[in-house]
Scaffold this active site. Structure first.
Site, short mmCIF file in Angstrom:
data_model
loop_
_atom_site.label_atom_id
_atom_site.label_comp_id
_atom_site.label_asym_id
_atom_site.label_seq_id
_atom_site.Cartn_x
_atom_site.Cartn_y
_atom_site.Cartn_z
N LEU A 148 -15.34 0.40 -6.53
CA LEU A 148 -16.13 -0.83 -6.65
C LEU A 148 -16.00 -1.69 -5.40
O LEU A 148 -16.22 -2.90 -5.45
CB LEU A 148 -15.68 -1.63 -7.88
CG LEU A 148 -15.83 -0.96 -9.24
CD1 LEU A 148 -15.46 -1.94 -10.35
CD2 LEU A 148 -17.23 -0.42 -9.47
N TYR B 21 4.15 3.61 3.79
CA TYR B 21 2.86 3.30 4.39
C TYR B 21 2.92 3.52 5.90
O TYR B 21 3.34 2.65 6.68
CB TYR B 21 2.46 1.85 4.09
CG TYR B 21 2.32 1.53 2.62
CD1 TYR B 21 2.19 2.52 1.65
CD2 TYR B 21 2.32 0.21 2.18
CE1 TYR B 21 2.07 2.23 0.31
CE2 TYR B 21 2.19 -0.10 0.83
CZ TYR B 21 2.08 0.92 -0.10
OH TYR B 21 1.95 0.60 -1.43
N ASP C 104 2.32 -7.36 1.21
CA ASP C 104 2.97 -6.24 0.54
C ASP C 104 2.93 -5.00 1.42
O ASP C 104 1.91 -4.69 2.05
CB ASP C 104 2.28 -5.92 -0.78
CG ASP C 104 2.85 -4.67 -1.42
OD1 ASP C 104 4.01 -4.72 -1.88
OD2 ASP C 104 2.16 -3.62 -1.43
N ASN D 295 -10.19 0.09 -7.60
CA ASN D 295 -9.97 1.46 -8.07
C ASN D 295 -10.20 2.47 -6.94
O ASN D 295 -11.04 3.37 -7.04
CB ASN D 295 -10.83 1.79 -9.28
CG ASN D 295 -10.31 1.16 -10.55
OD1 ASN D 295 -10.80 0.11 -10.96
ND2 ASN D 295 -9.30 1.76 -11.16
N SER D 296 -9.45 2.28 -5.86
CA SER D 296 -9.48 3.19 -4.71
C SER D 296 -10.85 3.26 -4.04
O SER D 296 -11.26 4.31 -3.55
CB SER D 296 -9.04 4.60 -5.12
OG SER D 296 -7.80 4.58 -5.77
N GLY D 297 -11.56 2.14 -4.03
CA GLY D 297 -12.83 2.09 -3.32
C GLY D 297 -14.05 2.25 -4.20
O GLY D 297 -15.18 2.07 -3.73
N LYS E 170 9.23 -1.80 -0.65
CA LYS E 170 9.60 -0.86 -1.70
C LYS E 170 10.73 0.05 -1.26
O LYS E 170 10.99 0.21 -0.06
CB LYS E 170 8.36 -0.04 -2.11
CG LYS E 170 7.19 -0.94 -2.49
CD LYS E 170 5.93 -0.18 -2.79
CE LYS E 170 4.79 -1.14 -3.08
NZ LYS E 170 4.26 -1.80 -1.88
#
Length: 341
Positions: free
Chosen positions: A245, A64, A59, A241-243, A90
């Site tokens: 966890l 990006y 993806d 969650n953006s790092g 995208k």
């Protein structure tokens, strides 16, 4: 379900017996120098290593690295039979050269380029044409409309949504009908806009970042049920969650692409305590949890090195005791109504 074409796994790819690894998708934002630079050869080797290891969906997006991620994916995958992998990219932004720009506020360590929103029909076509060139391919398996929604556009949300429904999505559907793309959908990080679009325009897929995760399910409950009912495939992005966890040792410093509050970090710490007591890895639980939902087709994990690829694969294969899921529910950390592996 049309999107199955876009995310299915080819029998010609390696390691296909490992279904868990096949359910993991390579997230291309880090290969676009997200937050920090990545050496070109190292980024390309991470991509190639992912494919050799059994990851077959990749993806990316023009945003990006302002085309850098797409270019690196195109180079790294150029020698692989096209039927051996699938691609999602995208539309919704166009990329320009701007030699004077050295602003890193968008999060990408890339100078001399800028991105701007364009949800017009012409913008969709121009964006896809550029993506196809950078990716060195004749087709895109899944095309996603990127970052619509009130959280992104604020007061302009109604205007952006109207243009998305009137121009962008019909243009994407026409491209699908022509066979240029295999399936279409949204790539967003908020539930509300998914529901707004799903009731007004038929989608094949939704890529939802950071909303249906081990850490939280409340802000995706309705869209997950709607997706399952309508046969819309969900690709879960930002599973950490953006790092928050993402580490093996304790909560990270970021949540939703911003510094995590003390309250968020305290709640995250409880996940580490429960997993420690039940002999599970938090990162493994975070990657494996979303796949238990029948609407989820892939988990998309941002990867920037061969070491990160190996770590993600190990987490996908790691055993999670049933006691872990039971304890997370008992502690009030996991909604008891959601399916678990």
């Amino acid at each position: 379900m049309p999107v199955q074409y876009a995310v299915q796994d080819s029998p010609s790819t390696p390691a296909m017996a490992d279904a868990r690894v096949a359910s993991l998708a390579f997230g291309g934002a880090p290969a676009g120098n997200l937050y920090t630079g990545v050496e070109h050869d190292a980024a390309c080797e991470a991509i190639a290593h992912a494919w050799r290891s059994g990851i077959t969906h990749f993806d990316t997006a023009p945003y990006y690295g302002y085309g850098l991620s797409e270019s690196r994916l195109g180079e790294a995958l150029a020698g692989i039979e096209r039927s051996g992998y699938t691609l999602s990219t995208k539309v919704g932004r166009l990329i320009d050269v701007d030699e004077s720009r050295h602003d890193r506020s968008d999060g990408f360590a890339v100078d001399g380029r800028r991105a701007y929103f364009d949800y017009s029909r012409d913008g969709v076509l121009r964006s896809l044409e550029s993506s196809i060139k950078r990716l060195r391919t004749g087709r895109i398996d899944l095309l996603l409309l990127h970052d619509i929604g009130e959280l992104t556009h604020g007061e302009r949300h109604a205007q952006v949504l109207a243009q998305a429904l009137d121009e962008a999505l019909p243009a994407m559907a026409a491209l699908r009908d022509q066979g240029v793309v295999g399936a279409i959908g949204l790539g967003v990080n908020e539930e509300a806009v998914c529901l707004e679009v799903m009731q007004r325009f038929p989608l094949d897929a939704v890529m939802l970042a950071g909303r249906y995760t081990l850490f939280e399910q409340a802000r995706s409950e309705t869209v997950m049920a709607r997706a399952q009912a309508d046969g819309v495939s969900v690709l879960v992005a930002a599973p950490y969650n953006s790092g928050l966890l993402g580490s093996d040792t304790g909560p990270g410093d970021t949540y939703d692409y911003a510094p995590a509050s003390a309250v968020i970090r305290e709640r995250a710490q409880r996940f580490y305590e429960v997993c420690g007591r039940t002999h599970a890895q938090v990162g493994a639980a975070a990657l494996q949890f979303p796949l238990a939902h029948p609407a989820v087709a892939k988990v998309v994990c941002g990867l920037r090195s061969t070491a990160e690829v190996d770590s993600a694969i190990a987490r996908m294969r790691a055993p999670i005791p049933s006691a872990t899921w039971t304890a997370l529910v008992a502690e009030g950390l996991l909604d008891p109504r959601v399916p678990t592996p």
